[in-house]
Scaffold this motif. Structure first.
Motif, PDB file in Angstrom:
ATOM      1  N   UNK A  42       5.144  26.163 -18.973  1.00 14.72           N
ATOM      2  CA  UNK A  42       3.804  26.410 -19.499  1.00 14.72           C
ATOM      3  C   UNK A  42       2.820  25.366 -18.980  1.00 14.72           C
ATOM      4  N   UNK A  43       3.244  24.105 -18.971  1.00 13.63           N
ATOM      5  CA  UNK A  43       2.375  23.042 -18.456  1.00 13.63           C
ATOM      6  C   UNK A  43       2.009  23.319 -16.997  1.00 13.63           C
ATOM      7  N   UNK A  44       3.027  23.705 -16.203  1.00 13.57           N
ATOM      8  CA  UNK A  44       2.787  23.987 -14.784  1.00 13.57           C
ATOM      9  C   UNK A  44       1.831  25.164 -14.639  1.00 13.57           C
ATOM     10  N   UNK A  45       2.009  26.214 -15.466  1.00 10.40           N
ATOM     11  CA  UNK A  45       1.149  27.390 -15.359  1.00 10.40           C
ATOM     12  C   UNK A  45      -0.305  27.020 -15.679  1.00 10.40           C
ATOM     13  N   UNK A  46      -0.498  26.174 -16.710  1.00  6.04           N
ATOM     14  CA  UNK A  46      -1.858  25.761 -17.074  1.00  6.04           C
ATOM     15  C   UNK A  46      -2.499  24.965 -15.931  1.00  6.04           C
ATOM     16  N   UNK A  47      -1.738  24.023 -15.351  1.00  3.27           N
ATOM     17  CA  UNK A  47      -2.272  23.211 -14.249  1.00  3.27           C
ATOM     18  C   UNK A  47      -2.573  24.086 -13.028  1.00  3.27           C
ATOM     19  N   UNK A  48      -1.697  25.065 -12.770  1.00  2.00           N
ATOM     20  CA  UNK A  48      -1.932  25.957 -11.632  1.00  2.00           C
ATOM     21  C   UNK A  48      -3.194  26.780 -11.862  1.00  2.00           C
ATOM     22  N   UNK A  49      -3.364  27.272 -13.087  1.00  2.00           N
ATOM     23  CA  UNK A  49      -4.574  28.040 -13.400  1.00  2.00           C
ATOM     24  C   UNK A  49      -5.830  27.211 -13.259  1.00  2.00           C
ATOM     25  N   UNK A  67      -2.910  36.428 -11.349  1.00  2.00           N
ATOM     26  CA  UNK A  67      -1.928  37.409 -11.815  1.00  2.00           C
ATOM     27  C   UNK A  67      -0.518  36.971 -11.420  1.00  2.00           C
ATOM     28  N   UNK A  68      -0.383  36.448 -10.200  1.00  2.00           N
ATOM     29  CA  UNK A  68       0.938  35.997  -9.739  1.00  2.00           C
ATOM     30  C   UNK A  68       1.422  34.821 -10.588  1.00  2.00           C
ATOM     31  N   UNK A  69       0.537  33.846 -10.839  1.00  2.58           N
ATOM     32  CA  UNK A  69       0.908  32.700 -11.681  1.00  2.58           C
ATOM     33  C   UNK A  69       1.356  33.178 -13.061  1.00  2.58           C
ATOM     34  N   UNK A  70       0.566  34.092 -13.649  1.00  2.00           N
ATOM     35  CA  UNK A  70       0.896  34.585 -14.989  1.00  2.00           C
ATOM     36  C   UNK A  70       2.230  35.315 -14.984  1.00  2.00           C
ATOM     37  N   UNK A  71       2.472  36.106 -13.925  1.00  2.00           N
ATOM     38  CA  UNK A  71       3.736  36.855 -13.850  1.00  2.00           C
ATOM     39  C   UNK A  71       4.922  35.895 -13.775  1.00  2.00           C
ATOM     40  N   UNK A  72       4.781  34.830 -12.988  1.00  2.00           N
ATOM     41  CA  UNK A  72       5.866  33.844 -12.878  1.00  2.00           C
ATOM     42  C   UNK A  72       6.124  33.176 -14.221  1.00  2.00           C
ATOM     43  N   UNK A 108       9.548  29.847  -9.757  1.00  2.00           N
ATOM     44  CA  UNK A 108       9.018  28.520  -9.443  1.00  2.00           C
ATOM     45  C   UNK A 108       8.565  28.443  -7.979  1.00  2.00           C
ATOM     46  N   UNK A 109       9.384  28.977  -7.082  1.00  2.00           N
ATOM     47  CA  UNK A 109       9.045  28.892  -5.652  1.00  2.00           C
ATOM     48  C   UNK A 109       7.782  29.714  -5.356  1.00  2.00           C
ATOM     49  N   UNK A 110       7.644  30.883  -6.002  1.00  2.00           N
ATOM     50  CA  UNK A 110       6.445  31.703  -5.793  1.00  2.00           C
ATOM     51  C   UNK A 110       5.209  30.970  -6.328  1.00  2.00           C
ATOM     52  N   UNK A 111       5.361  30.291  -7.469  1.00  2.00           N
ATOM     53  CA  UNK A 111       4.245  29.504  -8.009  1.00  2.00           C
ATOM     54  C   UNK A 111       3.805  28.445  -6.996  1.00  2.00           C
ATOM     55  N   UNK A 113       4.286  28.544  -3.723  1.00  2.00           N
ATOM     56  CA  UNK A 113       3.713  29.198  -2.538  1.00  2.00           C
ATOM     57  C   UNK A 113       2.267  29.602  -2.796  1.00  2.00           C
ATOM     58  N   UNK A 114       1.989  30.143  -3.993  1.00  2.00           N
ATOM     59  CA  UNK A 114       0.611  30.540  -4.313  1.00  2.00           C
ATOM     60  C   UNK A 114      -0.261  29.331  -4.625  1.00  2.00           C
ATOM     61  N   UNK A 115       0.362  28.227  -5.020  1.00  2.00           N
ATOM     62  CA  UNK A 115      -0.416  27.036  -5.364  1.00  2.00           C
ATOM     63  C   UNK A 115      -0.933  26.293  -4.148  1.00  2.00           C
ATOM     64  N   UNK A 116      -0.357  26.570  -2.980  1.00  2.00           N
ATOM     65  CA  UNK A 116      -0.790  25.874  -1.768  1.00  2.00           C
ATOM     66  C   UNK A 116      -2.255  26.210  -1.455  1.00  2.00           C
ATOM     67  N   UNK A 117      -2.638  27.462  -1.696  1.00  2.00           N
ATOM     68  CA  UNK A 117      -3.987  27.904  -1.334  1.00  2.00           C
ATOM     69  C   UNK A 117      -5.087  27.137  -2.094  1.00  2.00           C
ATOM     70  N   UNK A 118      -5.043  27.109  -3.462  1.00  2.00           N
ATOM     71  CA  UNK A 118      -6.087  26.330  -4.148  1.00  2.00           C
ATOM     72  C   UNK A 118      -6.054  24.840  -3.811  1.00  2.00           C
ATOM     73  N   UNK A 119      -4.855  24.299  -3.539  1.00  2.00           N
ATOM     74  CA  UNK A 119      -4.780  22.867  -3.200  1.00  2.00           C
ATOM     75  C   UNK A 119      -5.476  22.608  -1.864  1.00  2.00           C
ATOM     76  N   UNK A 120      -5.249  23.481  -0.895  1.00  2.00           N
ATOM     77  CA  UNK A 120      -5.879  23.295   0.423  1.00  2.00           C
ATOM     78  C   UNK A 120      -7.397  23.456   0.337  1.00  2.00           C
ATOM     79  N   UNK A 121      -7.860  24.315  -0.540  1.00  2.00           N
ATOM     80  CA  UNK A 121      -9.298  24.547  -0.679  1.00  2.00           C
ATOM     81  C   UNK A 121      -9.994  23.443  -1.455  1.00  2.00           C
ATOM     82  N   UNK A 122      -9.226  22.781  -2.350  1.00  2.00           N
ATOM     83  CA  UNK A 122      -9.827  21.849  -3.315  1.00  2.00           C
ATOM     84  C   UNK A 122     -10.555  20.686  -2.672  1.00  2.00           C
TER      85      UNK A 122
END
Lengths: 122, 133
Positions: A42-49, A67-72, A108-111, A113-122
């Motif tokens: 849950x902590x990871x999902x909140x930080x990812x969001x 949607x992907x984060x929530x599904x994971x 976890x791995x999908x989270x 993979x999808x988390x790379x995009x916002x990190x690169x943009x940040x």
């Protein structure tokens, strides 16, 4: 069988008359380990969001990644819930099923993979 | 590497493993499961740390911030993959009655975390001038 329901039939800690008690509380410890894992997810999902909302990307991509984060996150909870029901329901629970273990790791791995995009943009 | 591919096949083919050896005492299986979950939480902590570092150190230079965040995220993914691999190997060793597999992964991870922590202490003590954008 050994009169666990009738008071006075078995004194507490009397292993001979209460064979069903697991002194190591293995099931309970495993159940709580799953609970802790869902809390961590849950902590990871909140930080990812939060990373996603701060990325300032196109709305479509943000929604899709959300949607992907929530599904994971839901995947973690569903697997944990199923496993906890098995651990609570049977006296001698079987080993963890492979598909459960694979599913949580894939979540976890999908989270990541999808988390790379916002990190690169940040 | 070939051994790893064989293990990956075992993740998805539990029936193949069930044919091997005897079912171990359920308490050993549950202990193995809790170890797997503890490693999974370690992986979650690394991933969460990656996201947190990205968001809560906005003054860090882009390259450092993104590089460290991506390093933590990939360490988390690696840790999760290694967790399931180790769980499968332990389960198989218990079925066969062999010794449990040994691993240098915990030592490597501790060294990496220590180095990163010491680097962070140095950054805080020396100041962030060269690191800030």
């Amino acid at each position: 069988m050994s009169g666990a329901g009738s008071p006075g039939a078995a004194s507490p800690g009397d292993g001979a008359t209460q064979p069903e008690r697991d002194p190591g509380l293995q099931s309970e410890r495993t159940r709580l380990a799953w609970r802790r894992t869902t809390l961590s997810s849950t902590v990871v999902a909140v930080l990812a969001g939060k990373a996603l909302l701060g990325s300032g990307g196109a709305v479509g991509i943000v929604v899709a990644a959300g949607v992907v984060f929530a599904a994971c996150w839901v995947g973690f909870w569903v697997i944990a819930h199923r496993r906890i029901r098995v651990l609570e329901g049977t006296r001698v629970p079987g080993a963890l099923e492979h598909r459960y273990a694979v599913t949580v790791v894939v979540c976890l791995v999908v989270t990541v993979a999808c988390g790379v995009w916002p990190v690169l943009r940040g | 590497m070939i051994e790893y591919v064989r293990n990956v096949r075992l993740w998805f083919a539990p029936a193949a493993m069930r044919e091997e050896g005897d079912t171990p005492d359920y308490r050993f299986s549950l202990a193995n499961e809790r170890t797997f979950l503890a490693w999974l939480r370690t992986a979650l902590a690394l991933v969460g740390g990656g996201f947190a570092l990205d968001q809560f150190l906005p003054d860090l230079r882009w390259g450092w911030r993104v590089g460290l965040a991506l390093a933590l995220l990939s360490a988390g993914a690696l840790c999760a993959l290694r967790a399931i691999n180790h769980w499968v190997r332990c389960e198989r060793a218990m079925r066969r009655g062999e010794d449990l597999p040994v691993s240098r992964f915990p030592a490597v991870l501790s060294v990496v975390v220590s180095v990163v922590a010491v680097a962070m202490i140095v950054v805080v003590l020396v100041g962030l001038e060269g690191w800030q954008r």
